[in-house]
Design a protein around this motif. Structure first.
Motif, mmCIF file in Angstrom:
data_model
loop_
_atom_site.group_PDB
_atom_site.id
_atom_site.type_symbol
_atom_site.label_atom_id
_atom_site.label_comp_id
_atom_site.label_asym_id
_atom_site.label_seq_id
_atom_site.Cartn_x
_atom_site.Cartn_y
_atom_site.Cartn_z
ATOM 1 N N MET A 127 87.446 -64.780 32.013
ATOM 2 C CA MET A 127 86.669 -63.569 31.760
ATOM 3 C C MET A 127 85.730 -63.348 32.941
ATOM 4 O O MET A 127 85.479 -64.261 33.741
ATOM 5 C CB MET A 127 85.884 -63.726 30.465
ATOM 6 C CG MET A 127 86.759 -64.001 29.248
ATOM 7 S SD MET A 127 87.839 -62.634 28.807
ATOM 8 C CE MET A 127 86.719 -61.620 27.860
ATOM 9 N N PRO A 128 85.155 -62.151 33.053
ATOM 10 C CA PRO A 128 84.292 -61.877 34.209
ATOM 11 C C PRO A 128 83.074 -62.789 34.250
ATOM 12 O O PRO A 128 82.493 -63.109 33.216
ATOM 13 C CB PRO A 128 83.860 -60.424 33.988
ATOM 14 C CG PRO A 128 84.892 -59.843 33.085
ATOM 15 C CD PRO A 128 85.367 -60.956 32.228
ATOM 16 N N LEU A 129 82.710 -63.199 35.430
ATOM 17 C CA LEU A 129 81.473 -63.946 35.607
ATOM 18 C C LEU A 129 80.300 -62.966 35.471
ATOM 19 O O LEU A 129 80.451 -61.879 34.931
ATOM 20 C CB LEU A 129 81.482 -64.650 36.960
ATOM 21 C CG LEU A 129 82.646 -65.655 37.145
ATOM 22 C CD1 LEU A 129 82.624 -66.243 38.539
ATOM 23 C CD2 LEU A 129 82.573 -66.751 36.108
ATOM 24 N N ARG A 130 79.176 -63.327 35.982
ATOM 25 C CA ARG A 130 78.009 -62.442 35.846
ATOM 26 C C ARG A 130 78.333 -61.059 36.389
ATOM 27 O O ARG A 130 78.898 -60.933 37.475
ATOM 28 C CB ARG A 130 76.820 -63.005 36.607
ATOM 29 C CG ARG A 130 75.540 -62.176 36.439
ATOM 30 C CD ARG A 130 74.452 -62.623 37.386
ATOM 31 N NE ARG A 130 74.111 -64.009 37.212
ATOM 32 C CZ ARG A 130 74.180 -64.942 38.165
ATOM 33 N NH1 ARG A 130 74.586 -64.605 39.383
ATOM 34 N NH2 ARG A 130 73.845 -66.181 37.921
ATOM 35 N N ASN A 131 78.026 -60.052 35.629
ATOM 36 C CA ASN A 131 78.248 -58.687 36.094
ATOM 37 C C ASN A 131 77.126 -57.777 35.606
ATOM 38 O O ASN A 131 76.502 -58.044 34.586
ATOM 39 C CB ASN A 131 79.622 -58.183 35.646
ATOM 40 C CG ASN A 131 79.800 -58.181 34.146
ATOM 41 O OD1 ASN A 131 79.567 -57.176 33.479
ATOM 42 N ND2 ASN A 131 80.199 -59.313 33.586
ATOM 43 N N ILE A 132 76.914 -56.740 36.377
ATOM 44 C CA ILE A 132 75.765 -55.863 36.136
ATOM 45 C C ILE A 132 76.264 -54.433 35.975
ATOM 46 O O ILE A 132 77.218 -54.022 36.643
ATOM 47 C CB ILE A 132 74.783 -55.929 37.334
ATOM 48 C CG1 ILE A 132 74.252 -57.356 37.468
ATOM 49 C CG2 ILE A 132 73.628 -54.962 37.156
ATOM 50 C CD1 ILE A 132 73.461 -57.579 38.730
ATOM 51 N N SER A 133 75.624 -53.707 35.097
ATOM 52 C CA SER A 133 75.933 -52.282 34.998
ATOM 53 C C SER A 133 74.648 -51.494 34.870
ATOM 54 O O SER A 133 73.671 -51.955 34.275
ATOM 55 C CB SER A 133 76.844 -52.017 33.800
ATOM 56 O OG SER A 133 76.190 -52.356 32.593
ATOM 57 N N GLY A 134 74.675 -50.319 35.463
ATOM 58 C CA GLY A 134 73.528 -49.421 35.376
ATOM 59 C C GLY A 134 73.996 -48.060 34.904
ATOM 60 O O GLY A 134 75.049 -47.578 35.324
ATOM 61 N N SER A 135 73.247 -47.473 34.011
ATOM 62 C CA SER A 135 73.683 -46.179 33.486
ATOM 63 C C SER A 135 72.484 -45.271 33.297
ATOM 64 O O SER A 135 71.323 -45.707 33.280
ATOM 65 C CB SER A 135 74.399 -46.364 32.150
ATOM 66 O OG SER A 135 73.489 -46.808 31.162
ATOM 67 N N ILE A 136 72.799 -44.012 33.152
ATOM 68 C CA ILE A 136 71.772 -43.033 32.843
ATOM 69 C C ILE A 136 72.327 -42.096 31.783
ATOM 70 O O ILE A 136 73.471 -41.658 31.863
ATOM 71 C CB ILE A 136 71.308 -42.294 34.101
ATOM 72 C CG1 ILE A 136 70.053 -41.490 33.806
ATOM 73 C CG2 ILE A 136 72.391 -41.399 34.681
ATOM 74 C CD1 ILE A 136 69.190 -41.319 35.018
ATOM 75 N N MET A 137 71.502 -41.822 30.758
ATOM 76 C CA MET A 137 71.957 -40.993 29.648
ATOM 77 C C MET A 137 71.018 -39.810 29.496
ATOM 78 O O MET A 137 69.796 -39.941 29.607
ATOM 79 C CB MET A 137 71.978 -41.814 28.364
ATOM 80 C CG MET A 137 72.435 -41.012 27.154
ATOM 81 S SD MET A 137 72.451 -41.941 25.624
ATOM 82 C CE MET A 137 73.813 -43.027 25.890
ATOM 83 N N ILE A 138 71.623 -38.679 29.233
ATOM 84 C CA ILE A 138 70.845 -37.461 28.979
ATOM 85 C C ILE A 138 71.122 -37.017 27.551
ATOM 86 O O ILE A 138 72.289 -36.946 27.131
ATOM 87 C CB ILE A 138 71.264 -36.343 29.947
ATOM 88 C CG1 ILE A 138 70.988 -36.764 31.392
ATOM 89 C CG2 ILE A 138 70.537 -35.042 29.617
ATOM 90 C CD1 ILE A 138 71.543 -35.803 32.412
ATOM 91 N N THR A 139 70.084 -36.708 26.832
ATOM 92 C CA THR A 139 70.228 -36.258 25.447
ATOM 93 C C THR A 139 69.304 -35.068 25.219
ATOM 94 O O THR A 139 68.138 -35.114 25.606
ATOM 95 C CB THR A 139 69.827 -37.368 24.470
ATOM 96 O OG1 THR A 139 70.537 -38.552 24.805
ATOM 97 C CG2 THR A 139 70.137 -36.984 23.041
ATOM 98 N N PHE A 140 69.839 -34.029 24.650
ATOM 99 C CA PHE A 140 68.978 -32.938 24.192
ATOM 100 C C PHE A 140 69.657 -32.161 23.087
ATOM 101 O O PHE A 140 70.855 -32.253 22.893
ATOM 102 C CB PHE A 140 68.569 -31.999 25.347
ATOM 103 C CG PHE A 140 69.716 -31.315 26.025
ATOM 104 C CD1 PHE A 140 70.269 -31.879 27.184
ATOM 105 C CD2 PHE A 140 70.247 -30.113 25.559
ATOM 106 C CE1 PHE A 140 71.310 -31.248 27.824
ATOM 107 C CE2 PHE A 140 71.302 -29.490 26.209
ATOM 108 C CZ PHE A 140 71.828 -30.060 27.364
#
Lengths: 473, 646
Positions: free
Chosen positions: B633-646
């Protein structure tokens, strides 16, 4: 005159005294060994004597083996002159080859006029020597292939490669071959060959495929190269010294798509081509030699067809035809079948359909020979109950100098779950690989003895092949 | 005023946002009687009293929008997911049973693949689910036979009260993983429409140390593991009157992935699989004082194309094309006989149609009709008894099943208990029956009894502390377990070979604390799942009393979430115990523990507008682990996201 005589007597007396003054007790010893023991392998025979050099001895040395060991151990004392013109005493110890499991000892008394020593000669039993290796396929894609080592004293290490190397053997072990003093284990689904040191099972290296393949069996063709058979329309040439793949030989267009077992006879490689027959290649020109079919071959070649070279240098191949088994005898020189022995299956409701008759064989047929190579052993099914039409497996034999099989089964095989491999030991013992009901659990190596008893040892998952180390030459 | 009371009660219920929630009717009796009655009506329609039910917390669900259902279940529930890697095949083991014993339902419609029967959870993005509920064990018969281990229910809900109209996010992760999705909603007093779009792709080429293939360990990148996936869902809800409504849902998705290989082989061949699916559902509900009637129909289409090719110019490629279609029609009627007694009946028809390259017949059809009846009886003041019976005719084979449950408070508002007893079947899959060669039309259904009992303890000490602990013990006997084994002619066929005993414990503990501006939630799940072969097939059978392969004896996860104003932090630990990889326990793969952390912040919150950046680190301590042995399985991994809600 009297004075001269007295002088001579005085000289003799002084000489004798000085001799006594020079020779001191406890100076005789063994040179070049630790303590007073030597260890000799049980496989060493009388044609390979051992020498032990004595030090500190200057007068006559004698040696004698103890009475209990006289039948297998003998000793001579030799005196030689070294390059530095020194006199050296040697013990030359000769032992008979020994096949017992436990070690044995001989005590050699070594004497000169002053000292007395004892040399202990320990001849090792082969008890801890690996007698046979069972190759187990393991489950496809699960990496549970294994090698099981069984020593002469019966000790079984069921996953010896994993135990020694702390890593899995690989995926789907197909075969093991002894070449150039090493074992080459072909791993079918790993597309790899692992090179292993005999007796220790240490991993020495790997031969890795870089092209799609389904490798099966390996046979050397010269002093550095070998051919590996394949189910994917190719043969692969490898260098077993440098552990490299040299060439992938395309078989497209030859009419042969899958080659299984191979046997080298002289400069020819005889190959079991599934569904086609036996094809012949020249070992010194594998890539370019035309593929020749053995003439007169009868029957269908199955995956497990193993070609046996007998004592007369004829090649035997087990094949199946409609309602019968056919043993084809091939002359390697002419590449033709020179004799066939047919084994018809008794049909239900016929006169021949009686208890003890042969009713068929396994879908994957098995054949092997012993040390003499004068007898073929093969698996058939034998009727045991006429009304219920039930049959069990049995081993039948053929003397290679005869034209018909022995109608009395060599061994009956009751209680066999699912036969997945067979091997005949050099002594003619019958070993069957039993993978039970083919669930993913460890199977058995079963030894069927002449007295009807069965000795079973648990080995790896899906055992398929037995290799006897006596043939490692 | 009554509406205000009703709404207040609803708000009161949803204020307790628990990780797993017991929807036992007993708890609801503390609330308004109108709500009680509605819940009782819903209850008999949903699940047998006494069955253990758990919901995936809505906060977790919303925070897992970029994940697949396999990751959501593996990290947050007691279900064990056996995965070949991110984006690759992920199947379940529920209470020690096999993947084919987990039923997966979408809005009450069974969506298990018709051919294999085993559901691949890697192909379902969490984004398309509003609610994920687990029914533990085989007690819930409403969706038909087959859920010997339990069922996982994915639901979409028309949230008429949620004012959110638009929601979109984009995420970038390690190994070239890109995810983007959006949903838009239109509603008025009578109708609601929602459209969702989703896309994800990943090269999935993580680096790891290979210690098993060569003499010396070496680093390599994961090959043959890339994937991409796209989906769209269109929902429509229409209020015909105060008592009736119509809803419709169309879900289309398509994915393409390479199939990774174990790291003990040289990669000299390649496999690709393309999965396309369409699910369409339409339904009608009617409710009056005493009557509740619903009818729904669904059409499911699945297409699977498989290709294999070799690094070898002269060996032919392989391919197969498989298509399956299913039509479901379900009619359900509930009669509220009295305040103490509800009666229910449901009629269901399913037609399966399969066109597969590898089947013995070019096309195969199957018809399944079932009649289900149920009774919910409020025996004494708070003791409820529930019983279901079902008769199913599956391609001319007739099977009756039943379940019975009881629930009761022990200490009102604090301690309650429930128990369930059921008998269920699972028919062989189409592959089991028709695969060529080997398909076995003489196969018997797998079947068995199951028993489970649950104790629930709830304590609300002070206004801002909520504590809940739930422990369930279960026992199941499953007979005629199907396994594929070789025949004497060495092709494989399925046979009824095993009888399994599965028993264990499931423990859930959660604690919610609110103080000052902090909201702290801690949830812990633990399962103990012995699942053994209880009979010998022959004298030397070494699988006797051995744990089934890939069923971990111990599994646990814990999640700590801290909200402080607009900032949210969560930390999660998942432990999976040793799993045996052979039937006789002679081979095993090691246990592993994975740590994940996440941080997000609600920025620019104005009226209905919200911008939320999020950072997540998976496998914080860079652990090398394998869900399936030799599939890292994947070793350390990072994700970044941005969400917009209205």
């Amino acid at each position: 005159m009297k004075k001269n005589l007295l002088f001579v007597l005085l000289l003799v007396f002084l000489s004798a005294c000085s001799k006594e003054a020079l020779i001191t007790p406890g100076q005789l010893g063994f040179d070049g060994i630790t303590g007073n023991e030597i260890i000799i392998s049980g496989s060493t025979g009388s044609d390979s004597p051992n020498e032990v050099i004595l030090k500190g001895g200057s007068d006559q040395v004698t040696a004698r083996v103890d009475f209990a060991a006289e039948n297998w151990c003998s000793v001579k004392v030799n005196k030689v002159t070294s390059a530095q013109s020194e006199e050296i005493w040697k013990l030359v110890i000769t032992t008979e080859e020994y096949t017992g499991n436990e070690s044995r000892k001989a005590y050699i008394s070594v004497n000169n006029s002053i000292d007395e020593l004892t040399l202990i000669v320990t001849q090792t039993g082969r008890g801890k020597t690996v007698e046979m290796i069972v190759v187990s396929e393991g489950q496809f894609t699960k990496g549970t292939a294994s090698l099981s080592a069984i020593t002469y004293d019966g000790t079984t290490t069921w996953n010896i490669f994993q135990d020694v190397n702390q890593m899995p053997l690989g995926d789907v072990a197909q075969s093991i071959s002894y070449i150039d003093g090493k074992y080459f284990v072909v791993l079918n689904n790993s597309r790899q060959i692992k090179v292993i040191e005999p007796q220790t099972f240490k991993l020495l290296g790997t031969i890795d495929y870089e092209q799609s393949a389904s490798p099966r069996f390996m046979v050397p063709i010269n002093d550095s190269e070998a051919i590996v058979s394949d189910l994917m329309r190719q043969l692969t040439k490898v260098n077993y010294k440098t552990y490299e793949v040299l060439e992938y030989i395309n078989l497209s267009g030859t009419g042969v798509s899958q080659i299984e077992k191979m046997t080298k006879v002289g400069n020819k490689i005889f190959c079991a081509a599934l569904g086609k027959g036996v094809v012949v290649l020249d070992s010194d020109n594998i890539s370019n030699s035309p593929m020749r079919f053995v003439e007169g071959f009868t029957g269908n070649i199955m995956k497990t067809a193993k070609m046996i070279l007998d004592k007369n240098n004829k090649l035997w191949v087990f094949a199946t035809a409609s309602g019968k088994t056919v043993l084809n005898c091939i002359d390697p020189a002419t590449e033709k079948v020179v004799k066939t022995v047919e084994i018809p299956y008794a049909k239900a409701e016929s006169e021949d359909y009686v208890v003890g008759c042969i009713t068929g064989t396994s879908g994957y047929n098995r054949m092997d020979t012993d040390r003499t190579r004068g007898k073929l052993y093969f698996y058939m099914t034998m009727l045991v109950n006429v009304e219920r039409k039930t049959a069990i497996g049995a081993i039948f034999t053929l003397d290679v100098d005869k034209d018909a099989i022995d109608p009395i089964p060599y061994r009956e095989l009751p209680g066999l779950g699912m036969m997945y491999g067979m091997g005949i030991s050099p002594d003619g013992d019958v070993y069957l690989c039993d993978c039970l009901n083919y669930t993913a659990q460890r199977g058995f190596l079963r030894k069927y003895k002449a007295d009807g008893s069965v000795e079973s040892k648990r080995v790896g998952i899906y055992p398929r092949m037995v290799h006897f180390t006596e043939y490692d030459k | 005023m009554r509406r205000f009371t009703y709404i207040s009660i609803l708000l009161l219920i949803f204020a307790f946002d628990a990780m797993a929630q017991n929807v036992n009717s007993v708890k609801k009796f503390t609330l308004d009687s109108a709500m009680i009655r509605e819940n009782r009506l819903n209850k008999i329609n949903e699940v047998t009293v006494g069955t253990r039910v758990s919901n995936v917390n809505s906060v977790i669900l919303k925070g897992s929008q970029t994940k697949s259902l396999s990751e959501l279940l593996s990290d947050n529930t007691m279900v064990y997911i056996k995965s070949l890697g991110q984006g690759a095949l992920a199947t379940s083991s529920f209470r020690g049973t096999s993947s084919g014993h987990t039923q997966v339902n979408w809005n009450g419609i069974n969506i298990n693949p018709v051919m294999s029967g085993s559901f691949d959870f890697s192909q379902i993005p969490v984004f398309f689910a509003d609610n994920v509920t687990l029914f533990h064990g085989s007690g819930h018969l409403k969706n038909g036979t087959g859920a010997l281990g339990g069922s996982i229910n994915i639901n979409n809900r028309a949230d008429w009260k949620d004012s959110t109209r638009f929601n979109a996010f984009a995420e970038i992760g390690s190994y070239d993983t890109y995810t983007t999705a959006a949903s838009i909603k239109f509603l008025n007093k009578k109708s609601l429409f929602r459209t969702r779009l989703y896309y994800q792709q990943s090269e999935n080429n993580y680096r790891y140390l290979n210690k098993v293939f060569k003499k010396e360990a070496f680093y390599e990148y994961r090959k043959e593991a890339k994937y991409k996936f796209a989906g769209i869902m269109q929902e429509g809800y229409f209020k015909l009157s105060d008592n009736s409504n119509i809803y419709t849902n169309l879900w289309v998705q398509s994915g393409s992935r390479r199939l990774p290989q174990p790291i003990i082989v040289n990669i000299t061949q390649h496999e690709k699989q393309e999965d396309s699916g369409l699910k369409y559902l339409i339904g009608y509900n009617f409710r009056s004082n005493k009557h509740d009637f619903s009818v729904k129909g669904a059409y499911l289409l699945n297409i699977l194309d498989y290709d294999k090719w070799f690094d070898n110019d002269y060996f032919p490629n392989e391919s197969s094309h498989n298509l399956s279609q299913t039509v479901h029609i379900i009619c359900d009627y509930l009669y509220d006989y009295s305040s103490k007694l509800n009666l229910n009946a449901a009629l269901k028809y399913t037609h399966d149609f399969v066109n597969a390259t590898n089947f013995s017949k070019t096309t195969v059809n199957r018809n399944v009709i079932s009649l289900q009846t149920g009774v919910l009886w409020n025996l004494f003041s708070h003791i409820i008894i529930n019983g279901h019976m079902m008769l199913e005719v599956n391609d001319n084979r007739y099977t009756p099943t039943f379940s019975a449950g009881i629930s009761s408070p022990i200490i009102k508002g604090i301690l309650s208990a429930k128990a369930n007893w059921s008998y269920n079947y699972k028919f062989p899959s189409m592959n089991d029956l028709y695969w060529q060669p080997g398909g076995n039309s003489a196969l018997l259904p797998e079947k068995g009894f199951s028993y489970d009992a649950t104790l629930t303890f709830i304590q609300k000490s002070k206004e801002h502390i909520y504590f809940k602990s739930e422990i369930t013990g279960y026992l199941m006997n499953i007979n005629n377990w199907i396994m594929w084994l070789p025949t004497m002619n060495w092709y494989w066929e399925p046979r009824n070979v095993k009888n399994v005993l599965s028993y264990g414990l499931e423990v859930l503990t959660e604690c919610n604390i609110v103080f000052n501006s902090y909201k702290v939630k801690l949830g812990v799940n633990y399962t103990y799942s012995p699942s053994i072969n209880r009979d010998k097939n022959f004298e030397e059978d070494d699988t006797y009393h051995k744990q089934l392969p890939y069923v971990p004896l111990h599994k646990a996860n814990a999640r700590l979430a801290v909200d402080y104003g607009k900032l949210s932090f969560s930390y999660q630990i998942c432990y999976t115990g040793k799993r045996y990889t052979s039937e006789d326990e002679s081979y095993s793969t090691v246990a592993y523990t994975i740590h994940d952390a996440e941080l997000k912040y609600d920025m620019f919150t104005k009226k209905h507008f919200k911008l939320t950046p999020k950072l997540r680190v998976n496998n914080l301590f860079n652990a090398f682990y394998e869900s399936t042995q030799y599939y890292p399985m994947p070793l350390r991994n990072i994700s970044g996201s941005i969400m917009i809600t209205f």
